[in-house]
Design a protein around this motif. Structure first.
Motif, PDB file in Angstrom:
ATOM      1  N   ILE A  46       0.847  -1.195   0.000  1.00 16.48           N
ATOM      2  CA  ILE A  46       0.000   0.000   0.000  1.00 16.48           C
ATOM      3  C   ILE A  46       0.884   1.247   0.000  1.00 16.48           C
ATOM      4  CG2 ILE A  46      -1.665   1.348   1.329  1.00 16.48           C
ATOM      5  CD1 ILE A  46      -2.776  -1.276   2.406  1.00 16.48           C
ATOM      6  N   ALA A  47       0.626   2.141  -0.953  1.00 16.25           N
ATOM      7  CA  ALA A  47       1.329   3.426  -0.986  1.00 16.25           C
ATOM      8  C   ALA A  47       0.519   4.524  -0.305  1.00 16.25           C
ATOM      9  CB  ALA A  47       1.655   3.823  -2.430  1.00 16.25           C
ATOM     10  N   SER A  48      -0.807   4.440  -0.382  1.00 14.43           N
ATOM     11  CA  SER A  48      -1.677   5.401   0.315  1.00 14.43           C
ATOM     12  C   SER A  48      -3.076   4.812   0.384  1.00 14.43           C
ATOM     13  CB  SER A  48      -1.713   6.755  -0.397  1.00 14.43           C
ATOM     14  OG  SER A  48      -2.358   6.652  -1.650  1.00 14.43           O
ATOM     15  N   ILE A  49      -3.822   5.245   1.382  1.00 13.75           N
ATOM     16  CA  ILE A  49      -5.204   4.805   1.552  1.00 13.75           C
ATOM     17  C   ILE A  49      -5.996   5.954   2.135  1.00 13.75           C
ATOM     18  CG2 ILE A  49      -4.663   3.785   3.831  1.00 13.75           C
ATOM     19  CD1 ILE A  49      -6.855   1.689   3.250  1.00 13.75           C
ATOM     20  N   GLN A  50      -7.189   6.159   1.611  1.00 11.42           N
ATOM     21  CA  GLN A  50      -8.036   7.223   2.150  1.00 11.42           C
ATOM     22  C   GLN A  50      -9.490   6.951   1.807  1.00 11.42           C
ATOM     23  OE1 GLN A  50      -6.346  10.672   0.144  1.00 11.42           O
ATOM     24  NE2 GLN A  50      -8.030  10.695  -1.317  1.00 11.42           N
ATOM     25  N   GLY A  51     -10.370   7.479   2.649  1.00 11.79           N
ATOM     26  CA  GLY A  51     -11.794   7.332   2.414  1.00 11.79           C
ATOM     27  C   GLY A  51     -12.601   8.205   3.355  1.00 11.79           C
ATOM     28  N   GLY A  52     -13.757   8.647   2.880  1.00  7.02           N
ATOM     29  CA  GLY A  52     -14.621   9.502   3.683  1.00  7.02           C
ATOM     30  C   GLY A  52     -14.040  10.883   3.865  1.00  7.02           C
ATOM     31  N   SER A  53     -14.872  11.806   4.320  1.00 10.65           N
ATOM     32  CA  SER A  53     -14.401  13.167   4.565  1.00 10.65           C
ATOM     33  C   SER A  53     -14.915  13.757   5.865  1.00 10.65           C
ATOM     34  CB  SER A  53     -14.811  14.085   3.399  1.00 10.65           C
ATOM     35  OG  SER A  53     -16.222  14.101   3.243  1.00 10.65           O
ATOM     36  N   LEU A  54     -15.971  13.162   6.438  1.00  7.98           N
ATOM     37  CA  LEU A  54     -16.549  13.664   7.686  1.00  7.98           C
ATOM     38  C   LEU A  54     -16.915  12.484   8.574  1.00  7.98           C
ATOM     39  CD1 LEU A  54     -18.984  16.294   6.159  1.00  7.98           C
ATOM     40  CD2 LEU A  54     -16.918  16.838   7.455  1.00  7.98           C
ATOM     41  N   ARG A  55     -16.633  12.610   9.856  1.00  5.42           N
ATOM     42  CA  ARG A  55     -16.947  11.501  10.756  1.00  5.42           C
ATOM     43  C   ARG A  55     -18.446  11.349  10.969  1.00  5.42           C
ATOM     44  NH1 ARG A  55     -13.536  11.711  15.145  1.00  5.42           N
ATOM     45  NH2 ARG A  55     -12.388  13.575  14.568  1.00  5.42           N
ATOM     46  N   ASN A  56     -19.238  12.399  10.707  1.00  6.04           N
ATOM     47  CA  ASN A  56     -20.679  12.290  10.903  1.00  6.04           C
ATOM     48  C   ASN A  56     -21.433  11.956   9.619  1.00  6.04           C
ATOM     49  OD1 ASN A  56     -20.377  14.765   9.680  1.00  6.04           O
ATOM     50  ND2 ASN A  56     -21.641  15.902  11.132  1.00  6.04           N
ATOM     51  N   ALA A  57     -20.709  11.544   8.585  1.00  7.13           N
ATOM     52  CA  ALA A  57     -21.319  11.067   7.350  1.00  7.13           C
ATOM     53  C   ALA A  57     -20.807   9.658   7.052  1.00  7.13           C
ATOM     54  CB  ALA A  57     -20.988  12.006   6.189  1.00  7.13           C
ATOM     55  N   ILE A  58     -21.724   8.759   6.738  1.00 11.56           N
ATOM     56  CA  ILE A  58     -21.308   7.407   6.350  1.00 11.56           C
ATOM     57  C   ILE A  58     -20.499   7.514   5.065  1.00 11.56           C
ATOM     58  CG2 ILE A  58     -22.102   5.104   5.722  1.00 11.56           C
ATOM     59  CD1 ILE A  58     -24.729   5.766   7.249  1.00 11.56           C
ATOM     60  N   PRO A  59     -19.263   7.032   5.039  1.00 13.54           N
ATOM     61  CA  PRO A  59     -18.416   7.252   3.859  1.00 13.54           C
ATOM     62  C   PRO A  59     -18.936   6.524   2.626  1.00 13.54           C
ATOM     63  CG  PRO A  59     -17.308   5.826   5.433  1.00 13.54           C
ATOM     64  CD  PRO A  59     -18.525   6.342   6.113  1.00 13.54           C
ATOM     65  N   ARG A  60     -18.980   7.256   1.518  1.00 10.68           N
ATOM     66  CA  ARG A  60     -19.500   6.719   0.259  1.00 10.68           C
ATOM     67  C   ARG A  60     -18.390   6.262  -0.680  1.00 10.68           C
ATOM     68  NH1 ARG A  60     -20.962  10.525  -2.701  1.00 10.68           N
ATOM     69  NH2 ARG A  60     -19.914  12.138  -1.490  1.00 10.68           N
ATOM     70  N   GLU A  61     -17.184   6.785  -0.501  1.00 10.66           N
ATOM     71  CA  GLU A  61     -16.095   6.524  -1.430  1.00 10.66           C
ATOM     72  C   GLU A  61     -14.795   6.315  -0.660  1.00 10.66           C
ATOM     73  OE1 GLU A  61     -16.289  10.187  -3.502  1.00 10.66           O
ATOM     74  OE2 GLU A  61     -17.932   9.574  -4.816  1.00 10.66           O
ATOM     75  N   ALA A  62     -13.937   5.437  -1.180  1.00 13.42           N
ATOM     76  CA  ALA A  62     -12.614   5.220  -0.596  1.00 13.42           C
ATOM     77  C   ALA A  62     -11.692   4.717  -1.699  1.00 13.42           C
ATOM     78  CB  ALA A  62     -12.682   4.207   0.546  1.00 13.42           C
ATOM     79  N   GLU A  63     -10.392   4.928  -1.508  1.00  9.12           N
ATOM     80  CA  GLU A  63      -9.443   4.501  -2.532  1.00  9.12           C
ATOM     81  C   GLU A  63      -8.112   4.132  -1.905  1.00  9.12           C
ATOM     82  OE1 GLU A  63      -8.900   7.667  -5.290  1.00  9.12           O
ATOM     83  OE2 GLU A  63      -7.998   9.020  -3.824  1.00  9.12           O
ATOM     84  N   VAL A  64      -7.363   3.294  -2.625  1.00  5.73           N
ATOM     85  CA  VAL A  64      -6.059   2.853  -2.173  1.00  5.73           C
ATOM     86  C   VAL A  64      -5.140   2.758  -3.388  1.00  5.73           C
ATOM     87  CG1 VAL A  64      -6.694   0.401  -2.360  1.00  5.73           C
ATOM     88  CG2 VAL A  64      -4.824   1.081  -0.838  1.00  5.73           C
ATOM     89  N   THR A  65      -3.876   3.122  -3.225  1.00  4.55           N
ATOM     90  CA  THR A  65      -2.870   2.940  -4.273  1.00  4.55           C
ATOM     91  C   THR A  65      -2.029   1.727  -3.918  1.00  4.55           C
ATOM     92  OG1 THR A  65      -2.797   5.295  -4.796  1.00  4.55           O
ATOM     93  CG2 THR A  65      -0.920   3.967  -5.495  1.00  4.55           C
ATOM     94  N   LEU A  66      -2.035   0.749  -4.809  1.00  8.63           N
ATOM     95  CA  LEU A  66      -1.325  -0.508  -4.593  1.00  8.63           C
ATOM     96  C   LEU A  66      -0.084  -0.588  -5.477  1.00  8.63           C
ATOM     97  CD1 LEU A  66      -4.304  -3.052  -4.511  1.00  8.63           C
ATOM     98  CD2 LEU A  66      -3.225  -1.858  -2.593  1.00  8.63           C
ATOM     99  N   ILE A  67       0.956  -1.171  -4.943  1.00 12.71           N
ATOM    100  CA  ILE A  67       2.177  -1.457  -5.687  1.00 12.71           C
ATOM    101  C   ILE A  67       2.217  -2.970  -5.936  1.00 12.71           C
ATOM    102  CG2 ILE A  67       4.680  -1.184  -5.768  1.00 12.71           C
ATOM    103  CD1 ILE A  67       3.062   1.456  -5.500  1.00 12.71           C
ATOM    104  N   ILE A  68       2.267  -3.364  -7.223  1.00 14.92           N
ATOM    105  CA  ILE A  68       2.240  -4.781  -7.575  1.00 14.92           C
ATOM    106  C   ILE A  68       3.231  -5.060  -8.697  1.00 14.92           C
ATOM    107  CG2 ILE A  68      -0.186  -5.009  -6.905  1.00 14.92           C
ATOM    108  CD1 ILE A  68      -0.874  -5.044  -9.920  1.00 14.92           C
ATOM    109  N   ASP A  69       3.476  -6.338  -8.947  1.00 13.20           N
ATOM    110  CA  ASP A  69       4.250  -6.731 -10.123  1.00 13.20           C
ATOM    111  C   ASP A  69       3.410  -6.503 -11.378  1.00 13.20           C
ATOM    112  OD1 ASP A  69       6.496  -7.591  -8.688  1.00 13.20           O
ATOM    113  OD2 ASP A  69       5.647  -9.599  -8.394  1.00 13.20           O
TER     114      ASP A  69
END
Length: 484
Positions: free
Chosen positions: A244-267
């Motif tokens: 994993i190079a980075s991971i993030q999701g959601g923007s507010l703790r009082n909102a159920i997160p709708r989107e999230a993303e991760v950058t993966l390093i692979i062969d």
């Protein structure tokens, strides 16, 4: 937006249309505050701003009602800033693009701000009217309700004279709220170690989108997917080697997160296998959740290779701790049928320089249950070496059995509509619980029109509930009894 001003009652909708035109996300209420103050000044009313930024506007009683108990109409001036991933919108500078959609008013790709803009508009419409009968009247407009209840926390005794408070921040017409959940913010910092990325590898961005999101209190029982939890579950299911190079999701703790993303390093040679695995996981999620979340979509894109990636020990800690963290409804109330007692929302995940930041919001009708849940979360993350702090705790609002304003509102509602309203407790934070510190004598209720999916870009207010809400507010003001 011209359509809004033609709806009934016109004064309320015209004011709401103006509110939509003024950017007012939480922490950025300066423009809306200035407009409200000018609105009151133009009416010749006394308006004051307290040290935290709350506004108090006072209007004398109409003739013959000077001896009625004083009433405070209360709303908050900020709104939750949420938008769809493909929507270009700057909440600090851009107006909300509100429009009529059949039986509803909604917004184009963003939150609408009917929470609590309709209540604010109703309160200001009462101030503007020369025909509505009322006793001594005050309007309290608080700041930052959605992102910390700063205004409610900072309200001081001595600013307001009324005995009865009508909170306009509820979201179901025909329901009267006499209590609410308390809450606390859980802040997690999980230290991570980095290592240099192998230059021969490929970088793939994996995004999880299409979830409905929603209010982390009033929608938490609907079983909607949490993008942060699903993304980490996805990672735990992958059977290829990755970093994993980075991971993030959601923007507010009082909102159920709708989107999230991760950058993966692979062969490079694992790209096809990754694509196949993600398609299978996408089908798995849809098989489980499609009745509630029919639009879950996992997609991938090649991205530029970053310089660093998480060390394996840190990656394992991140995945296991987030995957193991409790989320959603913890317990339903034993005393109030159909109401959530305790819940938690894993709202935000962010990659920082030296740690992964996770933000949760715990809510409960019972303080001890709230404490237990926050400690459960802390236990999970401290096992992974994280530091955990608790901030922004606010109390619940305990129902008052002998409430005079509850009886007045119930009887007024029955006289107007031929049925009794539901007396309810809401699984969300209302400012009423905090007001008790400075004004313990206040008799309070909360009511409002029907709003669906607040805190999400699907937010909408049902048009035919706004006029009954406003008419009820006006009638209640006329039925306030004399001072003792």
């Amino acid at each position: 937006m011209m359509q809004l001003s033609q709806l009934s009652p016109q004064p309320l909708w015209q004011i709401f249309e103006k509110i939509c035109s003024i950017p007012h996300p939480s922490k950025h209420e300066q423009k809306i505050s200035a407009w409200i103050q000018q609105f009151a000044t133009d009416l010749g009313l006394d308006v004051k701003e307290d040290k935290v930024g709350n506004l108090i506007i006072k209007k004398p009683a109409t003739t013959g009602m000077e001896n009625r108990k004083g009433v405070i109409l209360q709303a908050h001036m900020d709104m939750v800033p949420q938008k769809n991933n493909d929507k270009q919108h700057d909440f600090v500078n851009d107006p909300i693009e509100a429009y009529v959609d059949g039986e509803w008013v909604t917004a184009n790709g963003t939150t609408l701000g009917a929470d609590n803009g309709i209540g604010l508009a109703a309160s200001l419409a009462v101030l503007q009217s020369a025909d509505i009968k009322h006793g001594p009247l005050e309007v309290l407009v608080t700041i930052d309700e959605e992102a910390g209840m700063t205004g409610a926390f900072g309200l001081e005794a001595g600013w307001l004279d009324g005995e009865i408070l009508l909170n306009t921040d509820s979201e179901d017409e025909g329901e009267v709220y006499m209590g609410c959940a308390g809450g606390i913010d859980v802040n997690i910092e999980l230290p991570v170690e980095w290592e240099t990325t192998d230059a021969t590898k490929a970088a793939i961005n994996v995004s999880l989108n299409g979830l409905k999101g929603g209010h982390s209190g009033v929608d938490i029982h609907l079983g909607r997917g949490n993008a942060n939890k699903l993304l980490v579950r996805m990672l735990s299911l992958l059977d290829i080697d990755y970093s994993i190079a980075s991971i993030q999701g959601g923007s507010l703790r009082n909102a159920i997160p709708r989107e999230a993303e991760v950058t993966l390093i692979i062969d490079h040679q694992d790209k096809a296998a990754l694509n196949t695995a993600l398609n299978n996981i996408n089908r798995l999620f849809l098989a489980e959740l499609s009745k509630i979340e029919p639009n879950i979509l996992i997609s991938i894109n090649d991205v530029e290779l970053p310089e660093k990636q998480l060390a394996k020990v840190s990656q394992t800690a991140v995945i296991n701790s987030i995957n193991g963290c409790v989320n959603g409804v913890i317990r339903m109330s034993d005393t109030i049928e159909g109401i959530v007692e305790t819940s938690t929302n894993l709202g935000v995940v962010l990659t920082k320089d030296n740690h992964i930041s996770v933000k949760c919001l715990v809510r409960s009708l019972i303080d001890s249950a709230r404490t237990n849940t926050q400690n459960m979360i802390a236990s999970t993350f401290t096992l992974a070496g994280a530091s955990v702090t608790f901030t922004g705790a606010y109390p619940g609002w305990e129902p008052k059995d002998d409430s005079q304003i509850k009886d007045i509102l119930r009887e007024t509602y029955q006289g107007m509509f031929g049925s009794l309203p539901k007396i309810m407790v809401i699984h969300a934070g209302l400012e009423c619980g905090l007001f008790k510190d400075a004004y313990p004598h206040w008799d309070m209720v909360s009511f409002g029109p029907t709003i669906r999916f607040p805190h999400s870009p699907d937010e909408k207010v049902k048009i035919d509930t706004v006029e009954p809400f406003f008419n009820l507010l006006v009638e209640v003001l006329g039925n306030i009894p004399n001072k003792a």
